[in-house]
Design a protein around this motif. Structure first.
Motif, mmCIF file in Angstrom:
data_model
loop_
_atom_site.group_PDB
_atom_site.id
_atom_site.type_symbol
_atom_site.label_atom_id
_atom_site.label_comp_id
_atom_site.label_asym_id
_atom_site.label_seq_id
_atom_site.Cartn_x
_atom_site.Cartn_y
_atom_site.Cartn_z
ATOM 1 N N ASN A 28 10.767 5.122 -2.260
ATOM 2 C CA ASN A 28 10.775 3.983 -3.159
ATOM 3 C C ASN A 28 9.775 4.250 -4.284
ATOM 4 O OD1 ASN A 28 9.702 1.310 -4.133
ATOM 5 N ND2 ASN A 28 11.394 0.604 -2.829
ATOM 6 N N LEU A 29 10.225 4.158 -5.536
ATOM 7 C CA LEU A 29 9.347 4.468 -6.665
ATOM 8 C C LEU A 29 8.261 3.418 -6.853
ATOM 9 C CD1 LEU A 29 11.812 5.864 -9.354
ATOM 10 C CD2 LEU A 29 10.693 7.043 -7.464
ATOM 11 N N THR A 30 8.586 2.160 -6.620
ATOM 12 C CA THR A 30 7.580 1.109 -6.770
ATOM 13 C C THR A 30 6.501 1.245 -5.696
ATOM 14 O OG1 THR A 30 9.230 -0.363 -7.736
ATOM 15 C CG2 THR A 30 7.218 -1.389 -6.885
ATOM 16 N N ALA A 31 6.915 1.473 -4.455
ATOM 17 C CA ALA A 31 5.942 1.642 -3.369
ATOM 18 C C ALA A 31 5.094 2.898 -3.590
ATOM 19 C CB ALA A 31 6.666 1.724 -2.026
ATOM 20 N N ALA A 32 5.711 3.951 -4.079
ATOM 21 C CA ALA A 32 4.960 5.177 -4.375
ATOM 22 C C ALA A 32 3.918 4.894 -5.448
ATOM 23 C CB ALA A 32 5.904 6.284 -4.824
ATOM 24 N N GLY A 33 4.308 4.145 -6.471
ATOM 25 C CA GLY A 33 3.373 3.787 -7.527
ATOM 26 C C GLY A 33 2.205 2.971 -7.001
ATOM 27 N N GLU A 34 2.480 2.034 -6.118
ATOM 28 C CA GLU A 34 1.410 1.221 -5.535
ATOM 29 C C GLU A 34 0.432 2.083 -4.758
ATOM 30 O OE1 GLU A 34 3.450 -1.799 -3.317
ATOM 31 O OE2 GLU A 34 4.067 -2.863 -5.131
ATOM 32 N N ARG A 35 0.927 3.027 -3.983
ATOM 33 C CA ARG A 35 0.048 3.915 -3.215
ATOM 34 C C ARG A 35 -0.785 4.824 -4.105
ATOM 35 N NH1 ARG A 35 3.114 5.970 2.264
ATOM 36 N NH2 ARG A 35 3.659 3.894 3.001
ATOM 37 N N ALA A 42 5.503 4.917 -14.700
ATOM 38 C CA ALA A 42 4.723 6.162 -14.651
ATOM 39 C C ALA A 42 5.244 7.086 -13.557
ATOM 40 C CB ALA A 42 3.248 5.854 -14.427
ATOM 41 N N VAL A 43 5.646 6.514 -12.435
ATOM 42 C CA VAL A 43 6.226 7.318 -11.349
ATOM 43 C C VAL A 43 7.555 7.909 -11.817
ATOM 44 C CG1 VAL A 43 7.151 7.266 -8.994
ATOM 45 C CG2 VAL A 43 5.056 6.017 -9.544
#
Length: 74
Positions: A28-35, A42-43
């Motif tokens: 998940n791009l949003t979850a990756a960005g949060e981490r 940006a991700v």
């Protein structure tokens, strides 16, 4: 395509490898960005850089999230 005249580390931001790993784990791009403390755009931009560097889609959009692209059959 990557040039063979320079080492990989000089051609590719190593932070993008961390980004790849996080997208791989979360799917998940949003979850990756949060981490990674990055925005979703940006991700996406980082993933686009990796795709250009390797000439491969790397991940494909699925109904729920992203999945690693299957390896081509030999």
């Amino acid at each position: 395509m990557l040039s063979k005249s320079r080492p990989l580390t000089r051609q590719l931001d190593l932070n993008l490898l961390e980004l790849f790993d996080t997208v791989w784990r979360t799917r998940n791009l949003t979850a990756a960005g949060e981490r990674l403390a990055l925005s979703q755009p940006a991700v996406s931009h980082g993933l686009a850089k990796l795709r250009r560097a390797y000439g491969d889609a790397l991940f494909v959009r699925m109904q729920r999230g992203w999945s690693p692209r299957p390896l081509p059959k030999p």
